[in-house]
Design an enzyme around this catalytic site. Structure first.
Site, PDB file in Angstrom:
ATOM      1  N   ASP A 157       0.967  -1.160   0.071  1.00 33.47           N
ATOM      2  CA  ASP A 157      -0.080   0.053   0.067  1.00 33.47           C
ATOM      3  C   ASP A 157       0.955   1.300  -0.212  1.00 33.47           C
ATOM      4  O   ASP A 157       2.023   1.130  -0.454  1.00 33.47           O
ATOM      5  CB  ASP A 157      -0.877  -0.011   1.083  1.00 33.47           C
TER       6      ASP A 157
ATOM      7  N   HIS B 276      -3.740   6.330   2.986  1.00 33.08           N
ATOM      8  CA  HIS B 276      -4.460   4.919   2.733  1.00 33.08           C
ATOM      9  C   HIS B 276      -3.993   3.626   3.498  1.00 33.08           C
ATOM     10  O   HIS B 276      -4.831   3.128   3.969  1.00 33.08           O
ATOM     11  CB  HIS B 276      -4.245   4.838   1.236  1.00 33.08           C
TER      12      HIS B 276
ATOM     13  N   SER C 170     -11.263  -0.959  -0.949  1.00 33.87           N
ATOM     14  CA  SER C 170      -9.976  -0.898  -0.292  1.00 33.87           C
ATOM     15  C   SER C 170     -10.322  -0.880   1.373  1.00 33.87           C
ATOM     16  O   SER C 170      -9.393  -1.382   1.991  1.00 33.87           O
ATOM     17  CB  SER C 170      -9.223   0.564  -0.545  1.00 33.87           C
TER      18      SER C 170
END
Length: 1433
Positions: free
Chosen positions: A227, A274, A452
Site C-alpha cells: 500500500d 491510505h 479498499s
C-alpha cells in the site's frame, strides 16, 4: 462529461480522478496472444518478434530515448508442485508443523529463483554489457514473476525481444489504489473514542467481538499490506508492528518488517494515509482498549510501500510482492520464515483479462500466504456492472472482496463479476462505506468509502483463522470464509452466491467457530398451505439446421403460476441414446424465465431434441420432438446473403441485439438483396452490451488458404464501442481476436480476414459487439458472407486494420480493444430440491434466535440452507404477511438437520375515512395515506370527496396523511377489522419566491457522457424562513448547437442538506421527468402538485436521462461570482463542482409559508368618530389580505413586495372587532390578533356652572365647575387644563389675569367628539384710590349741624362712610358699625352729609370713607379732619 467549448479540458473532476482517485490503466500488462498449435515455429519471424512488443511501449520510445520496461520470460516455475513435494518430504521425516511450513515456503522460493536464474542469465549478461556502454541501467531481476525490469534504449529493447526465451516486453505501467471517495483531511480527523463505545460498527457487524470472546483475536499471526505505507507509531498500531521493540519503544527493528519500494526509506511512514487506514482496519486498537477499529487486534503487521500519489509501477509492485513472499534482510537475502500469513491488496488494474501478476499470486498461495484483493471501485471510466471486477482480483487464485454499507447493501461503487474466467466474483463482501480507522497524525477519520476499506476486514478474519488453526491451507481458508459468510441478495442479485456480494458478508465468529467447534447445517422448506394445480407453459422457436462439429445453443421461455423448478433438454444424435442436460435460466425468474441449454459436439446427419419443464406442484410438460438436419461444417465455397433464414447462425450474449431481417436504420439497405444480420435493425444497439453472432462451424482446408470475406457497415462510438471478429481454434477454450472495428463507415465496405493459419482445424468464427455504458449508435451490419480460398486483397491484420480512427478530442478513457473478450451467458442460480405436497413455496427469513444469523428461503422452491456453529438453537421462520413460527433444533458438526415450516397468513384489516381541510372543512382530494411501519402497503389516495380506504395486516400502526399544499398529519391506529378515522389537514399557505445564484447569462454548457449523472445547486431559503414548499425549478439549457443532435429529456430530484461536509444527503423527492427548452429560454419544471416541503437548506438536482450527445446541455454561468453552492453527481457519488464551471444555472421556485398578518393601525381598543378607517399592517409579500369586521369581510387588498398592506373599511356604530387573514391559491392563514375599534359619533353633554358669564372678581384663582356626561369620555379641560371628573361633575382651579378673562371648558370623548362651553369674567386686582377726602380739618358740630364728606375716586363705585366714635363713648360701638352711603354726584365725585344729633357727644370722632367696586375690591380712608360733637372747645 464534455463541454460545449471544444478547446477546454473536461472538468477537473475528471482530472482529479485520473490523478488521484480510481483510475485503472487500460493497457497495463497486455496478455500474450494465443497461437494455434499448428502454426508454432521454433524460429521467430520478424512479425512474431514484433508481436512480443507492447504497442504502448513502442509509443513511449517515441517520446523518450530511454524508458523503463519489463521483460517477461516464457519459462514458468511450478511453485505448487515444489510446495507439495516439500510437504511430502517433511511428513516422511515427521517434521513439526512449523518446520514443515518453513521447508514448504523455502521450496517455493527456491523453485522460483532457480527458474528465473536459468532463464534470465543470457539476457542479464547482455543487459550488463549494455549497462557498461551506457545504454541500460537500473537492471532488476525478479523471481516472483519471471521477469526483469530495466531502464534502457529502444535498440536494447529490440535486441532483447530477439532472445527466444523472452515471451514479451511491456511498459512499466502504473496501477492504482482503490482510494476512498472521502480523502484524508487532517483538520477533520477525530479524537479517540472511549472504550465504552469503542468498537466500530463495521467491526461489530461482522461479529469480530464474538470471535474475540472465544479467544481468537489474531494473536500469533502476521498480516502484510502492499500500500502507501503505515504510520508505525500511531497509537492504534505502534505495539502491533512486528518491528516494535518494547525495550526500546521508539526505535523499531525495521529489517524484514518494512520495505519501501518507492523511496527506499528505512523506517515506516505513510504520506498518503491510505495504508494507515487499511492497516488500522486489520489490527488497530489502542493499548487502553479505546478505538477498537481493527478486526484482529492481536495480530502483528508488516508493510511494503509500493504506491505514491501517482500510483504504483509494475516494477515496484513486483518488488513488493517478492518481498512479501520472503522478506529480505539488509543484504537482500530472502527469508521465507518471515513471510506473513495474509497479504492485503487494496489496489488493482482495469477490468478484463490481464495476467501479469498471476504468477505472483500463485507463488503466494503455494507458500500459504492468503492473497486478499479488493474488487475495485467504479470511476468515470469504469462504470461498473457485470464483469467489471478489476485485476488481479479477478484471477481465479485471488480472493476478492466487495463492499457493503451499514445496511448490508452492496455499495454502488463496488465492481462486480463474473471474472474473465467465468467464475463468480467477488468471493465475499465486507463493510466498505463510511469506515472509521487510523490516519497519519496519530488520529482517526471516518467517512472512507471503497473496496479498499472492505478488503482489510477479510484479511483480518483470515488471520483469525490462522490463529485458530495454523495448518489451514489457503484453499481451506477460502472454503471456510465462503461457507460461513452471511448470504446477501437484492433485486439485482436475487440468489446467493452472486456476482455482487459473492457468498455474502464475512462473519468472523462463524468462521472461527467452523475451525474450533465445527459447523452444523439446518435445511428445509418454508411454505404456505395450498395446491399448485396449473401445469407450466412454454414458448420455443424450433431450430431446423445444425452443423457438424459445432454446438447448438437452444433457448426456451417457461412460465408457471407458482414456480418453474427445472427445465431439461434431451437430445440424441442419429439413432443414439437420449442424453439429458439441465438448462440454465439466463433471464427472468421462477415465474417466467428464459432457459438455455447447449448441445455440444454435433455429429452425424440428424439431431433430435425435446424439452421437459417441471413446476413446483410436480407437473411435467414435455415438448414435441424436434428434428434437426445436421449439415457438414462449412468451408471454402460457403456463401450467405441472408435472403433466407441463415441456418446455423446463433446470436447470444449480454444485452444481445443481433437480429436478422430488413434494416430500417444504419445503412437502411442491404449490400445485396434486402436482408442482413445487424445489431438492432430498427435503432441503436444497447449500452453495456457484449453480444455474439456465431457462424456455423468451419472446417479449414488441410492445405491452401482460407479467407473470410464479408460486407460490413458500422457506426460505433469512437474509441469506446468496438466490433470484433473472434476465432476459436480447435481444442481451445479462449477465443482469438482476428479483427477490430470502430468508428463509422461511409458505405458498405469489403472486409477480409485470413484464416489460413488454422489449416486442418475445425474452428468457429464470431462477430462480436461490445459497448460501454453510454452513447449507443446505429451499430454493425453484416451481409454477403463468403469463405474463399482466394484473397480479395483486403486482409485485416489482427488488431491492426479495420479500425477507423476517431476524430476530435478524447473526453473519456478509451477502451483497449486488445483486452476484449466475447460474452458467455451467465446462469441465474435456482435450486431444485424435493418438495412437500399440498403446500406452496414461500420466501422467508430463517434465523437462529440466539445469535441472529439468518438466511432466506428460495422463492421458487421454499428451500433454505443455514450453516451455523454446532449446538442447540431455536430457528424462527418469518415472512411478511405471515405469522412467525419457531422450532428447536440441534445442529451437529458436519451433519444436516431438517426443519420445515408451514406459515399461516395474517388477518387483514381495513382503514377508511375522510380527509378535510382544517380551515374550510372542505374535502381534500388527492391526499395520500401511508402506513408508516409497512411500506409494502400501497398508499391510499383520497377521491374528490376526500374519502380513502386501505387494507393492511392487523396490528398497531402510525398513519401519515399528506397532500400537496397541506401540512402532513399523523395518527396512531390499532387496525383490527374495519376502522374509520377522520383527518383534518392544515393548509400550507405560501407566497412565491425565487432562489438564484447565477447572473442570468450562460457562457458555456456541459453534458455527461453517461446518463444518470447530474448537477445540483444548494438552495437556502430567505432570511427568517426555515420552511418552504418547493413549487418548481428553473433550468437553463444551451440551444440546439450543443450537444448535437442533443435531446430534451432530463429528470429533477430534490435532496436535503444532511450529507457529509455539506453534500446533498437524503433524496426527499423525485425523480420527476422533464422536457428541456433548447431555445435560450429558462425551462420551468412545475413541482407544485408534488407537495415537496423543504427545510432551510436543500438541493435542487438536474439528472441527465440520456447519454451524450442525446441529452440537453446544462448551461453554466462562468463569469458571475462563484456561489460555492455547486455540486456534481458522478457515478453515484456527490462531490463539489469544478470552480472553473462557474455556477450551474439552476434556480428554485418556492412558496414561503405565509405569515399570519399583523394589523399595525388602528391600534387595539381605539375609538373613532369617522365612518371609515384605513387598516394598515404587515403580511407575506404578494398574498391577498382579507380584513374582517366581526364575522363579515370588510375589505381586501394585496400585500406589497415589502409585505406592507393598507385598506379602507366602513365601521359600524359602536364596537368593531377587526381581524386580517392572508390567502393564496392554496388557502388562507389563521386570523390576526383582533383589533377593537369603537365608532362613537355622539358628543359629550357639558354644563359650565361656575363662574357665570360676565362675572367679575378680584381673585387670582378661580374654581371652574360644571356637569359632564359621556360613555366614552376621555377628559374635560378648562382653558387647556385637565379637570377633575367625578360622579358626573368636573372642577378645575385656574389662575386669572387682571382684566377680561375668557374661560373655555372642552369635554372630549375617546372617539374625538368634543363639546365646548365658554364664559367671560372680568378680573381687577387694583383697589380704588380715594383722593380729596374732606373734611380735611377738624369740625365742631352741635346738634343739628352737618358736616360734608366728599372725595374723588373711580367711577361707579359703591361708596359709604362711617363715623368712628372715640372708644370712651359707650355708645360708640353702635355708631361705629353704621355705614352710610355716599352719592356719586358726578363721575368719580362722591359726596354725603352727616348731621350731629343731640344724643351724641364725642370729641375726636373720625370720618372713614369706604369704596367698593364690582370686582370686590375695597378701599378705606379716614379723613384728616375729626369731628367734635356737642362739646365745648
Amino acid at each position: 462529461m464534455r463541454k460545449k467549448t471544444k478547446n477546454r479540458l473536461i472538468s477537473s473532476v475528471l482530472s482529479t480522478v485520473v490523478i488521484s482517485s480510481l483510475l485503472f490503466p487500460g493497457a497495463a500488462g497486455a496478455s500474450s496472444k494465443v497461437t494455434s498449435p499448428s502454426v508454432k515455429k521454433e524460429l521467430q519471424s520478424a512479425e512474431s518478434i514484433q508481436n512480443k512488443i507492447s504497442s504502448s511501449l513502442k509509443k513511449s520510445f517515441k517520446k523518450k530515448e530511454k524508458t523503463t520496461f519489463l521483460i517477461k520470460f516464457k519459462d514458468l516455475a511450478n511453485p505448487e508442485k515444489a510446495a507439495k513435494a516439500a510437504v511430502k518430504k517433511a511428513k516422511s521425516k515427521k517434521l513439526s508443523a512449523a518446520k514443515t511450513e518453513y521447508q514448504k515456503r523455502s521450496a517455493v522460493v527456491s523453485s522460483l529463483k532457480v527458474t528465473a536464474d536459468e532463464s534470465q542469465q543470457d539476457v542479464l549478461k547482455y543487459l550488463n554489457t549494455q549497462k557498461d556502454k551506457g545504454n541500460a541501467d537500473q537492471i532488476h531481476s525478479y523471481y516472483v514473476v519471471n521477469g526483469i525490469a530495466v531502464h534502457a534504449s529502444k535498440e536494447v529493447m529490440e535486441k532483447v525481444v530477439q532472445f527466444p526465451e523472452v515471451e514479451k516486453v511491456l511498459p512499466n505501467e502504473k496501477r492504482q489504489l482503490f482510494k476512498s471517495s472521502s480523502p484524508f483531511n487532517m483538520k477533520k480527523a477525530q479524537k479517540a473514542i472511549k472504550a465504552t463505545d469503542g468498537v466500530e460498527w463495521n467491526v461489530d457487524q461482522i461479529d469480530a467481538p464474538k470471535a474475540w470472546a472465544l479467544g481468537y483475536d489474531g494473536t500469533g499471526t502476521v498480516v502484510a499490506s502492499i500500500d502507501t505505507g503505515v504510520e508505525w507509531n500511531h497509537p492504534a498500531l505502534k505495539e502491533k508492528y512486528r518491528g516494535y521493540n518494547p525495550e526500546n519503544p521508539n526505535e523499531p527493528e525495521n529489517e524484514m518488517n518494512w520495505y519501501d519500494a518507492v523511496a527506499g526509506e528505512a523506517s515506516p511512514y505513510d504520506d498518503l494515509a491510505h495504508g494507515t487506514h487499511v492497516t488500522g482496519t486489520m489490527v488497530g486498537s489502542e493499548p487502553d482498549g479505546t478505538n477498537q477499529i481493527g478486526v484482529a487486534p492481536g495480530a502483528k503487521w508488516i508493510a511494503v510501500k509500493a504506491f505514491s500519489e501517482d500510483g504504483g509501477t509494475d516494477a515496484d509492485i513486483l518488488e513488493a510482492g517478492e518481498w512479501v513472499l520472503a522478506p529480505k534482510d539488509a543484504e537482500g537475502n530472502p527469508h521465507p520464515e518471515m513471510a506473513p500469513d495474509v497479504v492485503n491488496n487494496s489496489w488493482g488494474g482495469g477490468s478484463g483479462l490481464d495476467e501479469w501478476y498471476r504468477d505472483m499470486v500463485n507463488a503466494w498461495r503455494a507458500a500459504d500466504i492468503f492473497p486478499e484483493f479488493s474488487a475495485g471501485n467504479t470511476d468515470l471510466f469504469i462504470p461498473g456492472g457485470p464483469g467489471s471486477i478489476a485485476n488481479p482480483a479477478n484471477y481465479p487464485e485471488s480472493f476478492a472482496t466487495g463492499a457493503t454499507d451499514i445496511n448490508k447493501k452492496l455499495a454502488d461503487f463496488s465492481l462486480q463479476g463474473p471474472s474473465p474466467y467465468d467464475e463468480i466474483k467477488p468471493e465475499i463482501s465486507a463493510p466498505g462505506v463510511n469506515i472509521r480507522s487510523s490516519v497519519p497524525g496519530q488520529t482517526y477519520e471516518d467517512g472512507w468509502d471503497g473496496t479498499s476499506m472492505a478488503g482489510p476486514h477479510v484479511s483480518a478474519v483470515a488471520a483469525l483463522l490462522k490463529q485458530a488453526n495454523a495448518s489451514l491451507s489457503v484453499d481451506e481458508m477460502e472454503d471456510i470464509l465462503t461457507s460461513t459468510a452471511e448470504p446477501l441478495t437484492d433485486s439485482t442479485f436475487p440468489d446467493s452466491p452472486n456476482n455482487g456480494y459473492g457468498h455474502g458478508l464475512v462473519n468472523a465468529f462463524d468462521a472461527v467457530s467452523a475451525v474450533t467447534d465445527g459447523l452444523g447445517k439446518a435445511e428445509g422448506q418454508v411454505s404456505v398451505e395450498g395446491d399448485d394445480q396449473e401445469p407450466p407453459v412454454y414458448q420455443h422457436e424450433k431450430v431446423t439446421e445444425a452443423y457438424e462439429g459445432g454446438s447448438l445453443p437452444l433457448t426456451l421461455t417457461a412460465e408457471d403460476n407458482v414456480s418453474v423448478t427445472s427445465v431439461k433438454l434431451s437430445y440424441k444424435l442419429d439413432q443414439g441414446e437420449w442424453t439429458e442436460i439441465t438448462a440454465k435460466r439466463i433471464s427472468g425468474d421462477h415465474l417466467k424465465g428464459t432457459y438455455q441449454a447447449e448441445i455440444p459436439d454435433i455429429k452425424g446427419t440428424k439431431l433430435s431434441y425435446k424439452w421437459m419443464i417441471h413446476d413446483f406442484g410436480g407437473h411435467v410438460v414435455s415438448s414435441d420432438v424436434y428434428d434437426v438436419t445436421v449439415k457438414p461444417s462449412i468451408t471454402a465455397g460457403y456463401k450467405q446473403d441472408f435472403e433466407t433464414a441463415p441456418g446455423g447462425w446463433v446470436a447470444s450474449g449480454t444485452n444481445n441485439n443481433w437480429e436478422w431481417g430488413v434494416p430500417s436504420t444504419g445503412p437502411n439497405t442491404a449490400a445485396s438483396g434486402e436482408k442482413v444480420y445487424g445489431t438492432n435493425l430498427t435503432g441503436n444497439y444497447a449500452n453495456s452490451a457484449n453480444m455474439n453472432l456465431v457462424m456455423p462451424p468451419i472446417k479449414a482446408p488441410d492445405s491452401g488458404s482460407l479467407f473470410l470475406q464479408f460486407k460490413s457497415w458500422h457506426n460505433l462510438e469512437d474509441d469506446f464501442d468496438y466490433g470484433y471478429v473472434f476465432v476459436l481454434p480447435e481444442g481451445e477454450k479462449n477465443w482469438e481476436q482476428a479483427g477490430v472495428y470502430n468508428g463509422k463507415t461511409s458505405s458498405w465496405t469489403d472486409e477480409e480476414i485470413d484464416l489460413s493459419a488454422y489449416k486442418g482445424q475445425n474452428i468457429q468464427v464470431m462477430f462480436n459487439l461490445q459497448s460501454d455504458e453510454s452513447i449507443a449508435k446505429e451499430g454493425w451490419y453484416i451481409d454477403d458472407v463468403v469463405l474463399s480460398d482466394k484473397s480479395a486483397g483486403k486482409t485485416v491484420k489482427k488488431n491492426k486494420l479495420g479500425v477507423e480512427k476517431p476524430s476530435g478530442k478524447q473526453k473519456k478513457k478509451p477502451v483497449n480493444p486488445k483486452k476484449a473478450k466475447p460474452s458467455a451467458n451467465t446462469a441465474v442460480k435456482h435450486q431444485n430440491k424435493a418438495i412437500q405436497p399440498q403446500v406452496l413455496p414461500l420466501k422467508a427469513q430463517v434465523s437462529v434466535v440466539e445469535t441472529g444469523k439468518s438466511t432466506y428461503s428460495d422463492q421458487s422452491t421454499g428451500q433454505y440452507t443455514l450453516k451455523h456453529k454446532a449446538g442447540d438453537y431455536t430457528l424462527m421462520a418469518e415472512a411478511y404477511g405471515y405469522q412467525s413460527k419457531t422450532q428447536k433444533v440441534s445442529l451437529k458438526t458436519d451433519q444436516t438437520t431438517q426443519a420445515n415450516f408451514t406459515l399461516e397468513e395474517m388477518k387483514k384489516g381495513t382503514l377508511k375515512g375522510t380527509v378535510i381541510n382544517k380551515t374550510t372543512g372542505e374535502p381534500v382530494t388527492g391526499a395520500s395515506v401511508y402506513v408508516v411501519e409497512d411500506a409494502a402497503v400501497e398508499p391510499a389516495m383520497t377521491n374528490d370527496k376526500g374519502e380513502y380506504m386501505l387494507e393492511a395486516y392487523e396490528g398497531a400502526y402510525t398513519i401519515k396523511v399528506a397532500a400537496p399544499g397541506y401540512y402532513s398529519d399523523e395518527f396512531s391506529v390499532e387496525l383490527k377489522g374495519d376502522v374509520t378515522k377522520e383527518t383534518a389537514l392544515k393548509p400550507f399557505v405560501g407566497y412565491p419566491g425565487e432562489i438564484a445564484y447565477d447572473d442570468g447569462t450562460a457562457e458555456n454548457a456541459n453534458s455527461y457522457f453517461a446518463a444518470g449523472n447530474g448537477w445540483a445547486v444548494k438552495m437556502t431559503l430567505a432570511d427568517g424562513k426555515d420552511k418552504g414548499m418547493l413549487t418548481g425549478g428553473l433550468f437553463r439549457f444551451w440551444d440546439t448547437e450543443f450537444p448535437d443532435p442533443g435531446g430534451t429529456e432530463f429528470k429533477v430530484e430534490v435532496y436535503d442538506a444532511t450529507g457529509k461536509d455539506g453534500a446533498p444527503g437524503k433524496k426527499i423527492a423525485g425523480p420527476f421527468n422533464a422536457e428541456a427548452l433548447r431555445n435560450g429560454e429558462w425551462t420551468k419544471v412545475d413541482l407544485s402538485s408534488k407537495g415537496i416541503m423543504v427545510d432551510k437548506d436543500f438541493y435542487l438536482v438536474y439528472i441527465q436521462s440520456k447519454p451524450d450527445p442525446y441529452s440537453p446541455g446544462l448551461a453554466m454561468d462562468e463569469t458571475g461570482q462563484n456561489s460555492g453552492r455547486n455540486w456534481q453527481y458522478i457515478d453515484g457519488k456527490w462531490q463539489p463542482g469544478d470552480k472553473a464551471d462557474g455556477n450551474y444555472m439552476i434556480r428554485a421556485l418556492v412558496d414561503y409559508e405565509a405569515a399570519v398578518p399583523e394589523i399595525t393601525s388602528p391600534t387595539d381598543k381605539s375609538y373613532t368618530n369617522k365612518d371609515s378607517v384605513t387598516v394598515k399592517g404587515n403580511a407575506s409579500p404578494g398574498t391577498t389580505v382579507h380584513i374582517y369586521n366581526g364575522e363579515k369581510e370588510a375589505g381586501e387588498t394585496k400585500a406589497a413586495a415589502d409585505g406592507t398592506f393598507h385598506a379602507g373599511i366602513i365601521l359600524n356604530k359602536g364596537e368593531n372587532e377587526l381581524t386580517a387573514t392572508a390567502s393564496t391559491d392554496n388557502g388562507t392563514t389563521d386570523a390576526s390578533s383582533p383589533i377593537t375599534v369603537t365608532l362613537d359619533q355622539e358628543k359629550p353633554e357639558l354644563t359650565l356652572d361656575n363662574p357665570k358669564d360676565g362675572g367679575k372678581t378680584n381673585k387670582e384663582t378661580l374654581t371652574v365647575k360644571g356637569a359632564v356626561s359621556d360613555d366614552n369620555l376621555k377628559d374635560v379641560k378648562v382653558n387647556g387644563k385637565k379637570a377633575t371628573v367625578a360622579d358626573g361633575s368636573y372642577s378645575a382651579r385656574i389662575l386669572l389675569e387682571n382684566g377680561r378673562n375668557e374661560i373655555k371648558v372642552i369635554a372630549t370623548d375617546l372617539a374625538g367628539n368634543k363639546t365646548t362651553k365658554k364664559t367671560v369674567i372680568d378680573v381687577n386686582f387694583d383697589k380704588p384710590v380715594i383722593s380729596g377726602l374732606i373734611p380735611g380739618e377738624d369740625k365742631n358740630l352741635k346738634a343739628g349741624e352737618s358736616v360734608k364728606i366728599a372725595f374723588s375716586s373711580a367711577e361707579d363705585l359703591d361708596a359709604t362712610f362711617t363715623i368712628r366714635m372715640p372708644l370712651t363713648n359707650a355708645r360708640a360701638s353702635v355708631q361705629n358699625a353704621t355705614e352710610l352711603p355716599l352719592r356719586e354726584i358726578s363721575p368719580g365725585r362722591y359726596e354725603g352729609y352727616w348731621t350731629a344729633t343731640s344724643s351724641i357727644k364725642a370729641k375726636g370722632a373720625k370720618v372713614e370713607v369706604i369704596v367698593r367696586d364690582d370686582y370686590g375690591n375695597e378701599t378705606r380712608k379716614t379723613a384728616n379732619g375729626k369731628l367734635n360733637m356737642n362739646t365745648e372747645n
